[in-house]
Design a protein around this motif. Structure first.
Motif, PDB file in Angstrom:
ATOM      1  N   ARG A   1       0.855  -1.190   0.000  1.00 52.94           N
ATOM      2  CA  ARG A   1       0.000   0.000   0.000  1.00 52.94           C
ATOM      3  C   ARG A   1       0.884   1.230   0.000  1.00 52.94           C
ATOM      4  N   LEU A   2       0.589   2.153  -0.898  1.00 54.63           N
ATOM      5  CA  LEU A   2       1.337   3.400  -0.995  1.00 54.63           C
ATOM      6  C   LEU A   2       0.406   4.550  -0.628  1.00 54.63           C
ATOM      7  N   ASP A   3       0.801   5.347   0.355  1.00 58.11           N
ATOM      8  CA  ASP A   3      -0.020   6.462   0.830  1.00 58.11           C
ATOM      9  C   ASP A   3       0.533   7.784   0.301  1.00 58.11           C
ATOM     10  N   PHE A   4      -0.342   8.595  -0.282  1.00 64.04           N
ATOM     11  CA  PHE A   4       0.049   9.871  -0.853  1.00 64.04           C
ATOM     12  C   PHE A   4      -0.766  11.002  -0.223  1.00 64.04           C
ATOM     13  N   MET A   5      -0.130  12.151  -0.086  1.00 64.26           N
ATOM     14  CA  MET A   5      -0.796  13.352   0.398  1.00 64.26           C
ATOM     15  C   MET A   5      -1.141  14.227  -0.807  1.00 64.26           C
ATOM     16  N   CYS A   6      -2.425  14.554  -0.959  1.00 64.27           N
ATOM     17  CA  CYS A   6      -2.913  15.244  -2.156  1.00 64.27           C
ATOM     18  C   CYS A   6      -3.459  16.628  -1.810  1.00 64.27           C
ATOM     19  N   LYS A   7      -3.101  17.603  -2.642  1.00 63.54           N
ATOM     20  CA  LYS A   7      -3.589  18.967  -2.453  1.00 63.54           C
ATOM     21  C   LYS A   7      -3.961  19.578  -3.802  1.00 63.54           C
ATOM     22  N   ARG A   8      -5.115  20.182  -3.864  1.00 64.60           N
ATOM     23  CA  ARG A   8      -5.513  20.925  -5.064  1.00 64.60           C
ATOM     24  C   ARG A   8      -4.855  22.295  -5.006  1.00 64.60           C
ATOM     25  N   ILE A   9      -4.088  22.627  -6.034  1.00 68.47           N
ATOM     26  CA  ILE A   9      -3.329  23.884  -6.023  1.00 68.47           C
ATOM     27  C   ILE A   9      -3.837  24.878  -7.073  1.00 68.47           C
ATOM     28  N   GLY A  10      -4.923  24.528  -7.747  1.00 75.12           N
ATOM     29  CA  GLY A  10      -5.523  25.418  -8.736  1.00 75.12           C
ATOM     30  C   GLY A  10      -6.507  24.643  -9.586  1.00 75.12           C
ATOM     31  N   PRO A  11      -7.294  25.316 -10.406  1.00 78.89           N
ATOM     32  CA  PRO A  11      -8.249  24.625 -11.274  1.00 78.89           C
ATOM     33  C   PRO A  11      -7.553  23.590 -12.160  1.00 78.89           C
ATOM     34  N   GLY A  12      -7.987  22.330 -12.021  1.00 79.04           N
ATOM     35  CA  GLY A  12      -7.417  21.259 -12.819  1.00 79.04           C
ATOM     36  C   GLY A  12      -6.031  20.832 -12.407  1.00 79.04           C
ATOM     37  N   LYS A  13      -5.523  21.354 -11.289  1.00 75.50           N
ATOM     38  CA  LYS A  13      -4.149  21.059 -10.878  1.00 75.50           C
ATOM     39  C   LYS A  13      -4.120  20.452  -9.482  1.00 75.50           C
ATOM     40  N   ALA A  14      -3.309  19.438  -9.311  1.00 73.95           N
ATOM     41  CA  ALA A  14      -3.142  18.788  -8.006  1.00 73.95           C
ATOM     42  C   ALA A  14      -1.666  18.550  -7.760  1.00 73.95           C
ATOM     43  N   ARG A  15      -1.301  18.559  -6.497  1.00 70.20           N
ATOM     44  CA  ARG A  15       0.070  18.215  -6.089  1.00 70.20           C
ATOM     45  C   ARG A  15       0.003  16.943  -5.257  1.00 70.20           C
ATOM     46  N   VAL A  16       0.904  16.012  -5.543  1.00 73.76           N
ATOM     47  CA  VAL A  16       0.927  14.724  -4.843  1.00 73.76           C
ATOM     48  C   VAL A  16       2.305  14.531  -4.220  1.00 73.76           C
ATOM     49  N   ILE A  17       2.343  14.293  -2.922  1.00 75.51           N
ATOM     50  CA  ILE A  17       3.575  14.025  -2.170  1.00 75.51           C
ATOM     51  C   ILE A  17       3.458  12.639  -1.550  1.00 75.51           C
ATOM     52  N   PHE A  18       4.503  11.831  -1.682  1.00 78.18           N
ATOM     53  CA  PHE A  18       4.474  10.486  -1.106  1.00 78.18           C
ATOM     54  C   PHE A  18       4.564  10.557   0.407  1.00 78.18           C
ATOM     55  N   GLY A  19       3.724   9.741   1.066  1.00 79.65           N
ATOM     56  CA  GLY A  19       3.710   9.698   2.523  1.00 79.65           C
ATOM     57  C   GLY A  19       4.486   8.521   3.079  1.00 79.65           C
ATOM     58  N   GLU A  20       4.039   7.290   2.750  1.00 81.20           N
ATOM     59  CA  GLU A  20       4.755   6.130   3.275  1.00 81.20           C
ATOM     60  C   GLU A  20       4.342   4.838   2.592  1.00 81.20           C
ATOM     61  N   TYR A  21       5.262   3.868   2.680  1.00 85.87           N
ATOM     62  CA  TYR A  21       4.962   2.477   2.351  1.00 85.87           C
ATOM     63  C   TYR A  21       4.192   1.861   3.518  1.00 85.87           C
ATOM     64  N   CYS A  22       3.211   1.019   3.219  1.00 86.89           N
ATOM     65  CA  CYS A  22       2.518   0.255   4.258  1.00 86.89           C
ATOM     66  C   CYS A  22       2.555  -1.224   3.873  1.00 86.89           C
ATOM     67  N   GLU A  23       2.999  -2.043   4.798  1.00 85.31           N
ATOM     68  CA  GLU A  23       3.269  -3.456   4.531  1.00 85.31           C
ATOM     69  C   GLU A  23       1.995  -4.233   4.215  1.00 85.31           C
ATOM     70  N   MET A  24       2.159  -5.411   3.646  1.00 84.59           N
ATOM     71  CA  MET A  24       1.024  -6.298   3.394  1.00 84.59           C
ATOM     72  C   MET A  24       0.317  -6.592   4.716  1.00 84.59           C
ATOM     73  N   GLY A  25      -1.007  -6.431   4.693  1.00 85.21           N
ATOM     74  CA  GLY A  25      -1.787  -6.579   5.916  1.00 85.21           C
ATOM     75  C   GLY A  25      -2.216  -5.260   6.507  1.00 85.21           C
ATOM     76  N   ALA A  26      -1.747  -4.143   5.911  1.00 82.87           N
ATOM     77  CA  ALA A  26      -2.157  -2.832   6.402  1.00 82.87           C
ATOM     78  C   ALA A  26      -3.664  -2.655   6.222  1.00 82.87           C
ATOM     79  N   CYS A  27      -4.232  -1.745   6.989  1.00 81.19           N
ATOM     80  CA  CYS A  27      -5.677  -1.519   6.992  1.00 81.19           C
ATOM     81  C   CYS A  27      -6.206  -1.244   5.585  1.00 81.19           C
TER      82      CYS A  27
END
Length: 577
Positions: free
Chosen positions: A530-556
């Motif tokens: 599981r890959l967790d990303f932090m997402c923010k809308r920075i303008g019309p039609g535009k998004a910024r994505v920053i990686f948060g963390e790896y989560c092992e098999m069995g994560a929620c």
């Protein structure tokens, strides 16, 4: 005829799941003992006659009382009163306890049995089998059974059958003081769902029922049904896990399967054992990873969550610092600060951390176009003034503290590294990230991976964090948690579908690099990540994505209700390769 037998008389996959039927009145321990169905061929008659018989097992000829057979033993290891099979030669007393809950065993028919009258839905028609006297049984608490009474079972086969099962499966699980949180959880957006968390009894019971008993290769192995055995290795402390290291070769000899795998249903932690039930299933990480490596060295693969080296790498969070130098990882600037530096020169520890993050940000800046807010946060666009201090081998936002000044960073470092019984040698200091919600992408990479092939997430789930509590101390969750549907996310983003699609595409693209990086650490692809990303809308039609963390098999799995069985299938497929 083969299809007819498997579907009508042997009951197909559904029949094999009748394993949880209650035992007859007066059964010792109240455990759901052998629930297995007749299989194998007749002891008399030619092969052609045997192949045509519409019998559930042992041919169509009636069997007399006293006939030797093999029966498929089943017991619910989650039932603390259940009698489980104790393998011969495994040392009693201190250390991990090895008990078998599923597998073929020798016994004797205690009543005449007519295969033609067998009805899987009617226990009165099942063969009644007495386990052989040389088989020893006991509960997970170590209470020995003086004798095991005869039981109706659902599967039998010819006595003395020597075919090895396809899979030997071992749960390495908690057997110490049990805490209610492992199975009794309050229903909320942050709960584990109907299956519970991996260390819980309910999760493992479901894994057997909906994982092992649902896998087609284990149900039908070249005409042999239920071709697996399940062992449970109960540990009560980190010391028990340490003691597993020299016992790993002995454990390997006890397993008869052509494939062998261990599912480690424990969580690593950087804390000394306290005996507090609230810390049930947490094991000192040095003990856990040493135990995993010792078993792997004895030829016992770690099928869940990951091989020891990779599991340690993922959960250490040290990669947050090393990968922050790579632009394809989309990580915030991050450094590791050692405990000795914090305890001996706190001022320098904080200033070094700030200087290190500034240097990393200069070398690996996030892309910012004209009119965009600062990246990864507006407050740090002219220099790092805000961030977090966190620990590896920790979960659920419990060891994450925010700082907004140098003096506050010093205080957070001291608090984090001065906790009683904490064995951590470093903490993680990371710059702040502005985001609207988290996007969690669940990948199930194929094996082998086709070079250059694009990987796509099997599922996407989103969530939001509430306002951070200023009163919460280190070790407590600092914010509320809520699940978000796609419509919820679009509502947050003023129905900006273009920005939403951009966020998904960016996260998936970053995921290609992140999964490839895991392959560099271990060439065998992870069955699930599981890959967790932090997402923010920075303008019309535009998004910024920053990686948060790896989560092992069995994560929620959040709202992905079919997630756990899907992941179990992927893990078992990998174990059977």
């Amino acid at each position: 005829l083969k299809w007819f037998r498997s579907r009508v008389w042997e009951g197909g996959p559904s029949t094999c799941r009748h394993w949880a039927r209650p035992p007859p009145a007066g059964a010792a321990g109240g455990a759901a003992m052998p629930a297995a169905g007749p299989e194998s061929t007749a002891q008399n008659g030619d092969a052609r006659a045997r192949s045509r018989t519409p019998s559930p097992g042992m041919g169509k000829a009636p069997l007399k009382r006293g006939a030797p057979v093999q029966f498929f033993f089943e017991a619910d290891a989650s039932n603390k009163q259940a009698n489980l099979f104790r393998p011969k030669g495994w040392k009693d007393g201190t250390g991990p306890a090895l008990l078998q809950s599923h597998g073929w065993m020798e016994g004797t028919l205690q009543e005449p049995f007519d295969p033609a009258a067998f009805d899987a839905s009617d226990q009165k028609t099942w063969p009644v089998v007495q386990p052989n006297a040389d088989l020893a049984f006991e509960t997970r608490a170590g209470q020995r059974a003086a004798s095991m009474p005869a039981r109706p079972v659902q599967r039998i086969r010819e006595a003395g059958a020597a075919r090895a099962p396809l899979l030997s499966f071992v749960f390495v699980r908690w057997g110490g003081k049990y805490s209610a949180w492992m199975d009794e959880q309050e229903t909320n957006d942050g709960d584990w769902g109907k299956y519970g968390s991996p260390p819980s009894d309910e999760y493992m019971t479901a894994l057997v029922r909906e994982g092992l008993f649902a896998h087609p290769r284990l149900l039908e192995d070249e005409g042999h049904r239920c071709s697996f055995e399940v062992f449970n290795l109960f540990v009560k402390s980190s010391v028990d896990v340490w003691e597993l290291c020299p016992k790993a070769p002995e454990l390997a000899k006890k397993l008869k399967g052509r494939k062998k795998t261990l599912f480690w249903m424990l969580w690593p932690a950087e804390w000394e054992d306290t005996g507090d039930p609230d810390f049930a299933c947490y094991v000192e990480r040095q003990a856990l990873f040493s135990g995993m490596r010792a078993c792997e060295a004895a030829g016992l693969s770690a099928g869940f969550p990951h091989p020891g080296d990779l599991f340690e790498l993922i959960t250490s969070k040290s990669w947050m610092a090393t990968l922050s130098l790579h632009p394809l990882a989309r990580l915030p600037a991050c450094v590791l600060v050692t405990k000795d530096k914090v305890l001996t020169d706190l001022s320098s520890a904080a200033s070094d951390a700030l200087a290190g993050m500034e240097h990393i940000r200069k070398l690996c800046p996030h892309k910012v176009e004209e009119g965009d807010p600062g990246a990864p946060s507006e407050i740090n666009k002219d220099g790092i003034k805000k961030g977090v201090v966190k620990m590896g081998w920790s979960w659920e936002n419990r060891f994450v503290s925010v700082w907004t000044s140098t003096s506050q960073l010093q205080a957070r470092l001291k608090d984090m590294m001065s906790q009683p019984n904490c064995t951590a040698s470093y903490c993680i200091v990371q710059e702040w990230v502005d985001f609207d919600f988290e996007m969690r992408q669940y990948f199930l990479p194929p094996c082998p991976v086709v070079p250059g092939a694009r990987l796509h997430p099997a599922r996407i789930e989103c969530n939001a964090w509430g306002e951070r509590s200023k009163e919460s101390t280190v070790g407590q969750s600092h914010a509320s948690f809520s699940k978000l549907s796609e419509s919820d996310c679009l509502e947050k983003w003023s129905q900006d579908k273009e920005a939403w699609e951009s966020a998904k595409a960016q996260a998936t693209e970053v995921g290609q690099f992140l999964i490839a990086w895991l392959m560099a650490a271990n060439a065998r692809p992870v069955p699930m990540i599981r890959l967790d990303f932090m997402c923010k809308r920075i303008g019309p039609g535009k998004a910024r994505v920053i990686f948060g963390e790896y989560c092992e098999m069995g994560a929620c799995c959040l709202g992905w209700k079919e997630g756990p069985p899907t992941i179990w299938r992927a893990a078992l497929d990998a174990a059977l390769r």
